[in-house]
Design an enzyme around this catalytic site. Structure first.
Site, short mmCIF file in Angstrom:
data_model
loop_
_atom_site.label_atom_id
_atom_site.label_comp_id
_atom_site.label_asym_id
_atom_site.label_seq_id
_atom_site.Cartn_x
_atom_site.Cartn_y
_atom_site.Cartn_z
N LYS A 130 4.44 10.29 7.99
CA LYS A 130 4.32 9.73 9.58
C LYS A 130 5.14 10.41 10.52
CE LYS A 130 2.04 5.87 7.69
NZ LYS A 130 0.45 5.62 8.04
N TYR A 157 0.92 -0.95 -0.06
CA TYR A 157 -0.09 -0.02 0.08
C TYR A 157 0.87 1.33 0.10
CZ TYR A 157 -3.49 3.48 1.20
OH TYR A 157 -4.09 4.75 1.20
N ASP A 170 9.53 2.93 -0.32
CA ASP A 170 8.38 3.55 0.29
C ASP A 170 8.48 3.41 1.78
OD1 ASP A 170 4.64 3.67 -0.03
OD2 ASP A 170 6.02 4.49 1.45
P1 KE4 Z 1 -0.77 8.88 3.63
O1 KE4 Z 1 -1.20 9.50 2.31
O2 KE4 Z 1 -1.97 8.01 4.59
O3 KE4 Z 1 -0.25 9.85 4.58
O4 KE4 Z 1 0.22 7.90 3.26
C1 KE4 Z 1 0.06 6.76 2.58
C2 KE4 Z 1 1.08 5.65 2.66
C3 KE4 Z 1 1.92 5.46 1.67
N1 KE4 Z 1 2.89 4.46 2.11
C4 KE4 Z 1 2.77 3.51 3.17
C5 KE4 Z 1 3.82 2.27 3.00
C6 KE4 Z 1 1.83 3.87 4.01
O5 KE4 Z 1 1.55 2.77 4.67
C7 KE4 Z 1 0.80 4.74 3.82
C8 KE4 Z 1 -0.41 4.90 4.85
N2 KE4 Z 1 -0.64 3.91 5.81
C9 KE4 Z 1 -1.74 3.70 6.12
C10 KE4 Z 1 -1.91 2.58 7.34
N3 KE4 Z 1 -1.33 1.44 6.62
C11 KE4 Z 1 -2.47 5.00 6.59
C12 KE4 Z 1 -3.78 4.76 7.47
C13 KE4 Z 1 -5.07 5.20 7.01
O6 KE4 Z 1 -5.10 4.96 5.46
O7 KE4 Z 1 -5.78 5.74 7.40
#
Ligand code: KE4
Length: 441
Positions: A283, A160, A255
């Site tokens: 994060k 993801y 990533d």
């Molecule tokens: P954001 O756009 O949510 O800040 O980041 C996306 C992203 C990109 N790459 C990785 C490896 C990630 O895990 C994420 C976002 N992680 C999720 C939790 N697994 C965010 C939680 C959510 O979607 O509310």
């Protein structure tokens, strides 16, 4: 009740107070937002419980809108590595905010945080801040395509990388074939240039390059998969990705939105000693405020506007208050803190494994640093196909039994547990004791 040092009410040990405020707020949220949430996982859909509304946190605990406190293993999905409401980032935010919020011009604080990131991750010779991890990944992919003049992006099943169209793609009809839309609203055109293959499978990647030769712009990988639960790279796998991309003129993108400053101060690239061409972050670098970043080799980053022709922009990119919170957070992430978090996580892993064995439950626990997953399956999965066979209903029951004892786990079998510096042996002991009862139930 007296308030704690940061003005938060001290927490009774997991006292469960049934109340109406949370239920009312939940109803209003459902009338306002799809699923009552502003991000799908918060809806608790896969664990069959009404979602919590959380209005405060302190250290390793969070408080729901009815005043119930929980030991928290969501940690805002990673950012809260120091624990909630840590005084140093709170103070940094307070004093920065008093000077105004954002000015639409570069602020000295962007330089402060940029330097800290580059010092920790030297492969990011130059970088660009965004306001989310999704934006960072979307920009890194556009840069990879612009810099190489190639179209195809390779990702891994279960990986993801945010909700950008190029990445909401399912595997094609055959191995290493072009992708299919993985979400409504993603067009065939957007999916067509993405190939999806299994993680931890060197042969699959070799087939990608046999089939698509010099049309692959980049391979994007979570160097420790953490969106299928936590699945470590098999020994030598990241080195193989580095080698096969380099020899085919494709870029390797790590990533590290989750793993950056999490599995080591220098991220997975430091922990495993493999250097990508581009890295995406999010994060932790914002300490819990909206942030993302992408960066890497200077010869690539000079393609980014306004120096080069790859356009990317953002009104609040590099937001001064997020920069301040991030810098204050990174300044406290010393080697000693990483060692302490590693020890606490190891203690939790051992305790959970013993509790499951005592109850005769077949579970598999995977862990990299302070990232951990308890899979309801007999053996640790090596990829999404295996992780996906976990007993989701069992996880949902376990989640509920833990929640009822004041322990808040990620509301999905396929999310990581996040431990931080404020989790102490007391929290681990309470968590393991609750798990023993939950396994027995
Ligand atoms: P954001 O756009 O949510 O800040 O980041 C996306 C992203 C990109 N790459 C990785 C490896 C990630 O895990 C994420 C976002 N992680 C999720 C939790 N697994 C965010 C939680 C959510 O979607 O509310």
């Amino acid at each position: 009740m007296s308030t704690g040092s940061t003005g938060h009410v001290p927490h009774p040990a997991g006292g469960q107070v049934a109340g109406g405020r949370q239920a009312l707020l939940r109803q209003e949220a459902e009338s306002l937002f799809p699923g009552g949430v502003n991000s799908p996982v918060r809806a608790f859909g896969s664990v069959g419980r009404p979602p919590l509304l959380i209005d405060a946190g302190e250290g390793p605990r969070v408080r729901d809108a009815d005043g119930n406190w929980y030991i928290d293993y969501i940690a805002s999905w990673g950012p809260a590595i120091l624990g909630h409401a840590h005084p140093a980032p709170v103070e940094a935010v307070r004093e920065t905010a008093l000077r105004g919020f954002a000015f639409g011009a570069t602020s000295p604080l962007e330089v402060e945080l940029g330097n800290r990131i580059r010092n920790a991750m030297p492969s990011m010779e130059r970088l660009r801040f965004t306001s989310s991890g999704t934006e960072a990944v979307m920009s890194a992919l556009r840069l990879a395509r612009g810099a190489t003049g190639r179209d195809i992006i390779v990702k891994f099943a279960g990986g993801y990388h945010g909700h950008g169209d190029s990445l909401l793609v399912d595997a094609g009809s055959g191995l290493a074939t072009l992708g299919l839309p993985g979400s409504e609203g993603v067009t065939g055109g957007a999916a067509r240039d993405t190939v999806v293959v299994p993680y931890n499978d060197p042969t699959a990647i070799a087939q990608v390059f046999e089939r698509h030769e010099d049309r692959v712009a980049a391979v994007i990988v979570e160097p420790v998969a953490a969106n299928v639960g936590v699945i470590p790279p098999q020994p030598g796998y990241l080195e193989w990705l580095r080698e096969v991309t380099a020899s085919n003129g494709a870029l390797l993108i790590f990533d590290e939105v989750i793993t950056g400053f999490r599995v080591a101060r220098g991220g997975a690239q430091a922990r495993y000693g493999v250097t990508p061409d581009l890295t995406t972050l999010g994060k932790i670098i914002g300490g819990g405020l909206p942030v993302g970043a992408y960066g890497g080799r200077n010869d690539l980053m000079r393609h980014v506007a306004p120096e080069g022709g790859v356009y990317q922009a953002g009104t609040l990119s590099g937001h001064p208050i997020a920069m301040a919170a991030g810098a204050a957070t990174l300044d406290l992430l010393t080697e000693d803190v990483y060692l302490a978090i590693e020890e606490t996580a190891a203690e939790l892993e051992t305790g959970l494994r013993y509790a499951a064995q005592q109850a005769g439950r077949e579970v598999a626990i995977t862990r990299v640093g302070s990232l951990l997953t308890l899979f309801f399956r007999p053996t640790p999965p090596r990829n999404w196909a295996e992780a996906g066979t976990s007993d989701r209903a069992a996880y949902a029951r376990f989640f509920g039994a833990m929640l009822d004892q004041g322990i808040l786990l990620p509301p999905s079998q396929f999310e990581a547990w996040f431990l931080g510096a404020s989790h102490t042996s007391a929290e681990i002991t309470a968590t393991v004791a609750a798990a023993r009862r939950a396994f027995a139930a």
